[in-house]
Design a protein around this motif. Structure first.
Motif, PDB file in Angstrom:
ATOM      1  N   ASP A  77       4.835   0.801   1.331  1.00  0.00           N
ATOM      2  CA  ASP A  77       5.117   0.473   2.361  1.00  0.00           C
ATOM      3  C   ASP A  77       6.017  -0.882   1.501  1.00  0.00           C
ATOM      4  O   ASP A  77       5.914  -1.146   0.455  1.00  0.00           O
ATOM      5  CB  ASP A  77       4.217  -0.173   3.369  1.00  0.00           C
ATOM      6  N   SER A 127       1.927   5.863   4.588  1.00  0.00           N
ATOM      7  CA  SER A 127       1.956   4.491   4.456  1.00  0.00           C
ATOM      8  C   SER A 127       3.868   4.661   5.292  1.00  0.00           C
ATOM      9  O   SER A 127       4.343   5.807   6.050  1.00  0.00           O
ATOM     10  CB  SER A 127       2.634   3.796   3.828  1.00  0.00           C
ATOM     11  N   LYS A 140       0.698  -1.182  -0.149  1.00  0.00           N
ATOM     12  CA  LYS A 140      -0.027   0.260   0.054  1.00  0.00           C
ATOM     13  C   LYS A 140       1.039   0.593   0.064  1.00  0.00           C
ATOM     14  O   LYS A 140       1.702   0.904   0.717  1.00  0.00           O
ATOM     15  CB  LYS A 140      -0.757  -0.150   1.100  1.00  0.00           C
ATOM     16  N   GLY A 141      -0.011   2.474  -0.834  1.00  0.00           N
ATOM     17  CA  GLY A 141       1.006   3.962  -0.880  1.00  0.00           C
ATOM     18  C   GLY A 141       0.085   4.947  -1.136  1.00  0.00           C
ATOM     19  O   GLY A 141      -0.996   4.649  -1.343  1.00  0.00           O
TER      20      GLY A 141
END
Length: 154
Positions: free
Chosen positions: A153, A130, A54-55
């Motif tokens: 992440d 993140s 995720k980011g």
């Protein structure tokens, strides 16, 4: 952070501004960003979540550049960063992230995009959701500067 994550966003921003505003921008050297304070005057921020990571991604423009982009895209020039300008930055953020998503999905990385948030004002902050490092890449044009920030992440 690997170039395979960063380059699709870089390529997509160049393509979006060339296609939508006939504006050529030149990428400069990327580096790690150490603070949350934005380098420009208006930013679009979008979260991304996928099975692998995720980011978030943001694109920030200085005022001169974003007003020039508006003039070129919509044929009208605002005097300052107003609601029409922030709406346009949200759309650009969506287009750039969508373009990067297409490139990344061809490499086997899938993610869902959130709705972009647009923040403006001198010294505004960008809070990436993140834990990874934030890579910032400046872009120069005759009309000002833009910055993309990417954080994933690991």
């Amino acid at each position: 952070m690997e170039a395979q994550f960063v380059n699709p966003f870089l390529t997509s921003l160049i393509n979006v501004l060339q296609t939508m505003a006939q504006l050529d921008i030149q990428p400069e050297k990327p580096h790690l960003k150490k603070s949350e304070i934005a380098k420009g005057d208006v930013s679009g921020l979008i979260g991304m979540v996928g099975p692998q990571t995720k980011g978030s991604f943001s694109v920030t423009f200085d005022e001169d550049m974003v007003l020039e982009i508006m003039q070129r895209m919509l044929g009208e020039r605002s005097e300052s960063i107003d609601e029409e300008v922030t709406d346009m930055v949200g759309e650009i953020t969506n287009m750039v992230t969508g373009g990067a998503k297409r490139i990344l999905s061809e490499k086997g990385f899938e993610f869902e995009m959130a709705t972009p948030v647009v923040v403006s004002g001198k010294g505004h902050t960008i809070n990436h959701k993140s834990d990874g490092p934030v890579i910032i890449m400046p872009f120069k044009s005759p009309h000002g500067t833009a910055f993309i920030e990417i954080c994933f992440d690991h």
